[in-house]
Design a protein around this motif. Structure first.
Motif, PDB file in Angstrom:
ATOM      1  N   ARG A   1       1.132  -1.363  -0.019  1.00  0.00           N
ATOM      2  CA  ARG A   1       0.198  -0.270   0.092  1.00  0.00           C
ATOM      3  C   ARG A   1       0.633   1.375  -0.192  1.00  0.00           C
ATOM      4  O   ARG A   1       0.866   2.215  -1.106  1.00  0.00           O
ATOM      5  CB  ARG A   1      -0.891   0.294   1.335  1.00  0.00           C
ATOM      6  N   ALA A   2       1.813   0.974   0.792  1.00  0.00           N
ATOM      7  CA  ALA A   2       2.827   2.491   1.226  1.00  0.00           C
ATOM      8  C   ALA A   2       3.900   2.904  -0.761  1.00  0.00           C
ATOM      9  O   ALA A   2       3.697   3.842  -1.074  1.00  0.00           O
ATOM     10  CB  ALA A   2       4.109   2.072   1.655  1.00  0.00           C
ATOM     11  N   THR A   3       3.553   1.574  -1.906  1.00  0.00           N
ATOM     12  CA  THR A   3       4.187   1.267  -2.965  1.00  0.00           C
ATOM     13  C   THR A   3       3.414   2.595  -3.575  1.00  0.00           C
ATOM     14  O   THR A   3       3.613   3.491  -4.333  1.00  0.00           O
ATOM     15  CB  THR A   3       4.010   0.336  -3.433  1.00  0.00           C
ATOM     16  N   GLY A   4       2.081   2.267  -3.267  1.00  0.00           N
ATOM     17  CA  GLY A   4       1.029   3.081  -4.520  1.00  0.00           C
ATOM     18  C   GLY A   4       0.753   4.310  -3.450  1.00  0.00           C
ATOM     19  O   GLY A   4       0.285   5.487  -4.417  1.00  0.00           O
ATOM     20  N   ASP A   5       0.801   4.680  -2.568  1.00  0.00           N
ATOM     21  CA  ASP A   5       0.925   5.963  -2.111  1.00  0.00           C
ATOM     22  C   ASP A   5       2.265   6.788  -1.232  1.00  0.00           C
ATOM     23  O   ASP A   5       1.964   8.341  -2.122  1.00  0.00           O
ATOM     24  CB  ASP A   5       0.425   5.635  -0.530  1.00  0.00           C
TER      25      ASP A   5
END
Lengths: 264, 330
Positions: free
Chosen positions: B183-187
């Protein structure tokens, strides 16, 4: 702890935009040293940070962390040893995730990520304890999305996330420059506390000469890709802004160009 | 009057398409990766399941094989984007057209008929008819005065369980250490790289997982409809997006669990709206894509317009209050 050996880096080589960012730079940091770096724009401070973090690979030269050659390790592998806080308060956290999730991300830095839950009861208690040290009341907002925090709060959280796993090296890249004076003072105070408490080997870039003098055990001045001035210990404690400006003029034979550095 | 049977059918297929929509949610929302592979991988799932069943593979295994094929297709898109440094949209489009030919190769012809094959749903209905549950549910319908009954309750009920199971697994996955990093990769990719996460691998696995769900859904739709066709994936990405956007607009996105249930709801509502729209006299099946486009536009624009309208009302009210106070003072 950290050794840079003969680092050279040129951007856009062979074009009219060619820019020498670092020339044969050598730097060695002992464990627990807190070094502040000053220098005008384009002096190579940021390039130096990026070379250490692995964001940039130098043209020549070696980087050792704990006597281990890391110059060819990509950023994501090197960051197991390196904590970093960026200038932009938005850069160090994931805005659409909660405070506890962000802390869990940071907590996994030097461990293998698994299919276990990132946030569990034990970690929650631990995260709360860490957040309490910031005195911002964030410990009561574990489930708030980080995007709703103010710039100062986000930067304080970034600092905590970068440091609470005790990285071998902490890189602070003008991390107070985008904040208003009172928030900047708060972050500076927190930086002092956390670095002092955990004896982190720290490298801090700043445009603010006063900050560079107040913080740290050693001061480095950079210009045109070289380290031109390096003081530590008692000599550094006695240093004033006036001294720094005269020193710069003496070495380079010209005036320090940045008003921001003096006034900031 | 829209018949109960038609709405029932819409819910039934909606629950199956919801798995595809969950895949689209993962790529578009969680990873912030506009992945157009979906149009191809949906058919890949249908083709792999179809051809496997025709060659005597058990339908359950065939459906799982379809998911694996989708996973591989998604991983290739991820590799094109991360290692090949190709723009996200373009890597999806490239994979989509490549898959068109690959799907034809898998099937060996443009259309496979599964009507005479033992599909997963045929097995399910055979098993179900022994339980007598249909008589029970239809009895309830008769009690409230219904005259026509759905052919079977098996598909809708079992698929609800399957879809919810996938939802809960996905919710859990997104809360694990790896899931958080995903999720952090997308964020904020830069941030998570500074916390020693290999964003390339996370993107590859994430897009793989997303397309596994899409292909799984495609395999089930093929068995549900009784055919696999090389063109059945056209516009699938928009249907997936429509489900995500409608669901988010109606049910909100406060937490991951909420967002994923919203996506499932959105997929079912999308099917219901399309079914109702097609009952309107001057619309026919060819208008489906247009209806979809209008739906997505409405779901995108309406919430913003409502928000602006509310803000305007609020400002007017404030102004009026201030006026009243002023008049009172004079």
């Amino acid at each position: 702890m950290l050794q840079l050996k003969d680092i050279s880096m040129t951007f856009n080589e062979g074009t009219p935009d060619e820019k020498i960012a670092l020339q044969h730079t050598n730097l060695e940091l002992e464990r627990g040293e807190f070094v502040t770096i000053i220098g005008s724009n384009g002096a190579g401070k940021s390039t130096l940070m990026n070379v250490i973090s692995g964001n940039l690979i130098p043209d020549v030269g070696d980087v050792f962390i704990n006597e281990k050659q890391v110059v060819h390790l990509p950023e994501y592998q090197r960051s197991a040893y390196i904590g970093r806080v960026f200038q932009d308060p938005m850069a160090g956290t994931a805005p659409s995730m909660t405070i506890e999730e962000n802390l869990a991300l940071a907590y996994s830095r030097n461990k293998k990520r698994t299919l276990r839950l990132g946030v569990n009861k034990k970690r929650k208690t631990l995260f709360k304890e860490y957040l309490e040290t910031l005195h911002l009341g964030l410990e009561d907002r574990l489930n708030a999305k980080v995007g709703f925090l103010s710039g100062g709060e986000r930067q304080a959280l970034s600092l905590l996330m970068a440091t609470f796993t005790n990285p071998n090296i902490l890189l602070l890249d003008e991390h107070t420059a985008a904040l208003d004076p009172s928030r900047a003072a708060l972050i500076t105070k927190l930086t002092k506390e956390v670095v002092g408490k955990s004896k982190l080997t720290t490298l801090m870039v700043t445009h603010n000469m006063q900050q560079a003098l107040d913080l740290g055990t050693r001061l480095i001045m950079m210009d045109k890709g070289q380290i031109i001035f390096d003081v530590s210990g008692e000599e550094k404690q006695k240093l004033t802004i006036e001294d720094l400006l005269t020193e710069f003029q003496r070495i380079r034979g010209q005036k320090f160009e940045s008003d921001r550095a003096v006034l900031g | 009057m829209f018949s109960f049977i038609a709405i029932f059918g819409a819910v039934e297929s909606g629950v199956i398409y919801a798995i595809m929509a969950l895949g689209v949610y993962l790529s578009f929302r969680v990873l912030d990766f506009p992945d157009l592979t979906v149009d191809g991988s949906f058919v890949t799932g249908a083709a792999v399941a179809g051809i496997s069943i025709m060659h005597g593979v058990s339908p359950v295994l065939a459906t799982l094989l379809a998911a694996v094929a989708g996973f591989i297709a998604g991983c290739v898109t991820g590799v094109l984007h991360t290692k090949g440094k190709i723009n996200a949209l373009l890597s999806g489009i490239l994979m989509m057209i490549a898959l068109y030919s690959i799907n034809l190769r898998i099937m060996g012809r443009p259309t496979l008929s599964l009507l005479n094959e033992t599909t997963i749903f045929k097995q399910l209905r055979d098993f179900w008819s022994g339980t007598g549950l249909d008589t029970f549910f239809n009895g309830m319908l008769a009690a409230i005065g219904m005259e026509r009954f759905p052919a079977t309750w098996a598909i809708v009920l079992v698929m609800m369980v399957v879809t919810l199971a996938i939802k809960f697994i996905t919710d859990y996955y997104l809360k694990t250490e790896i899931g958080l990093a995903l999720r952090a990769t997308g964020d904020n990719q830069r941030m998570i790289r500074s916390f020693s996460a290999n964003t390339d691998n996370l993107i590859i696995v994430g897009i793989g997982y997303s397309n596994a769900l899409v292909a799984f859904s495609g395999a089930l739709i093929a068995q549900h409809g009784g055919f696999a066709d090389v063109g059945m994936g056209i516009g699938m990405i928009i249907i997936g997006l429509a489900s995500v956007i409608i669901g988010e607009a109606l049910f909100g996105t406060k937490t991951i669990a909420r967002a994923t249930i919203a996506v499932i709801g959105g997929a079912v509502i999308y099917r219901i709206v399309v079914t109702i729209a097609l009952r309107v006299d001057f619309l026919d099946t060819g208008d489906m894509k247009l209806i979809t486009a209008v739906l997505v536009i409405a779901a995108l624009v309406a919430p913003k317009m409502m928000q602006t309208h509310r803000e305007k009302k609020r400002r007017q009210r404030k102004r009026a209050e201030l006026e009243r106070i002023k008049v009172g003072e004079v």
